[in-house]
Design an enzyme around this catalytic site. Sequence first.
Site, PDB file in Angstrom:
ATOM      1  N   LYS A  78       1.475  -1.125  -0.074  1.00 45.51           N
ATOM      2  CA  LYS A  78       0.099  -0.382  -0.403  1.00 45.51           C
ATOM      3  C   LYS A  78       0.746   1.125   0.539  1.00 45.51           C
ATOM      4  CE  LYS A  78      -3.782   1.688   2.498  1.00 45.51           C
ATOM      5  NZ  LYS A  78      -5.416   1.537   4.173  1.00 45.51           N
ATOM      6  N   SER A 153      -9.532   1.036   3.057  1.00 45.85           N
ATOM      7  CA  SER A 153      -8.782   2.616   2.134  1.00 45.85           C
ATOM      8  C   SER A 153      -7.657   1.822   1.200  1.00 45.85           C
ATOM      9  CB  SER A 153      -8.066   3.250   3.505  1.00 45.85           C
ATOM     10  OG  SER A 153      -7.464   2.649   3.575  1.00 45.85           O
ATOM     11  N   SER A 177      -9.280  -0.871   7.471  1.00 50.38           N
ATOM     12  CA  SER A 177      -9.254  -0.983   5.785  1.00 50.38           C
ATOM     13  C   SER A 177      -8.379  -1.561   5.045  1.00 50.38           C
ATOM     14  CB  SER A 177      -8.308   0.589   5.732  1.00 50.38           C
ATOM     15  OG  SER A 177      -9.051   1.417   5.204  1.00 50.38           O
TER      16      SER A 177
END
Length: 486
Positions: A78, A153, A177
């Site tokens: 990420k 997210s 997330s």
Amino acid sequence: MKLYELTIHEAHDLLKRKEISSKELTGAVLDRIEAVDSKVGAYITVSRESAIEQAEMADREISEGKMSALTGIPIAVKDLICTQGIRTTCGSRILENFIPPYDATVITRLKKAGAVIVGKLNMDEFAMGSSTENSGIKLTHNPWDLVRIPGGSSGGSAAAVAADMCLGALGSDTGGSIRQPASHCGVVGMKPTYGRVSRFGLVAFASSLDQIGPLTKDVTDCAILAGSISGYDPSDSTSVPKDVPEYTSYLSEGLKGLKVGIPKEYDAAHGLDPEVSLAVKNAVKVMEKLGASCVEISLPHTEYAVPVYYVIAPSEASSNLARYDGVKYGFRDKEKKSLMDMYRSTRSKGFGAEVKRRIIIGTYCLSSGYYDAYYKKASQVRTLIMRDFNKAFDICDVIVSPVAPTPAFKIGEKSDDPLTMYLSDIFTLSANLAGIPGISVPCGFSKGGLPVGLQIMGKHFSEEVLLKAAYNFEQATDFHKRKPEI
Ligand code: GLN
């Protein structure tokens, strides 16, 4: 079977037997990204050259007989975890050209284990969101249905794993997330206990809640990746000096004697889709068949989780994000002559709408005269939520629930309505507020063919129990075997 379709443990076996090389495996993954990422949009940066170099290095290590479970395995990250020499945007225009001078501890650990870093994945800006639509860089589409969101997210992480564009990924979870995008994309995702994984080099969102964790194709891979990134790090003052169990060795223990708590408040949660509720109920039946026993538990302060989180997270964010001022690093509006004008314009242009909304809410909650009424009050209610869990864990070992109230929604469906988006975090926020671990494992599909996840939460530092429960469930079902057609 195509090489990019392999799980981490399958690829490891082939590498070990020298039936494939890491260079071939990494090449297959890079080609796969080239072939499908124009449709999915999971990657912000693909680090092709350094990945090939790392793969060659891994092959040398393997030939010398030095091998860990991750040697030569292509992993993606990420884009809020610092990678030395590789751009780390945090999904934001304000960090669009930021190249970190150092690696996060989790990256150092992955590299030491011989993993190959293939690239950086899209996300909601500063991890604020549940759909990846708040990314300042690009949109990510759900591989199961491209008109839908992948969750957020860590939407890029979940989509990349689901579409076989990496063998496993790292995400971060402040309020769901990792678990929520894992659920929406039909993969496994775990938020470890607060303090289990070092956050050194993780761009901070809400420091009392943030935690890094794995997203993988199955539970075995989740145990492998979690094991490799966990453990004490003196560079993170919140990291806990506690030994990390060998997670994979617990997986095949059965579920006999496991007490599963079912929260009575969760069935009445706002907007819970009947298909999701049914999938979770069926999952509980499977666990019972495997020898677990169920007890009803109560988490009476559940209804306060959303308001408490949406005071605490924006407050901490407003403080953490003060560092993006155009002076030290990141974007600067150079046109402005005075310092104040430069600050104002840099932040106005650099941050997106959701980030600004949270900075404004957080600044208000922390301002003098309001601190007691908001941040302090929310922290007190947070303690009550923690106590609910402590009490529940007196009578059960794990708690199961849905991950998200509905399967993945359509792109654009909720983007004008932040409140509805916030309410959809109801099942995941509490684990962050209490600091406990939670895992999402595929447990069904909607009639429309969209994946549904089961959440399993446990006591602090009981990751091995969650992994064992998830593994037994996974082995008794075949939801994890289905793949999106892309
Ligand atoms: N959806 C939540 C939010 O918008 C959680 C995000 C996260 O875990 N990073 O804040």
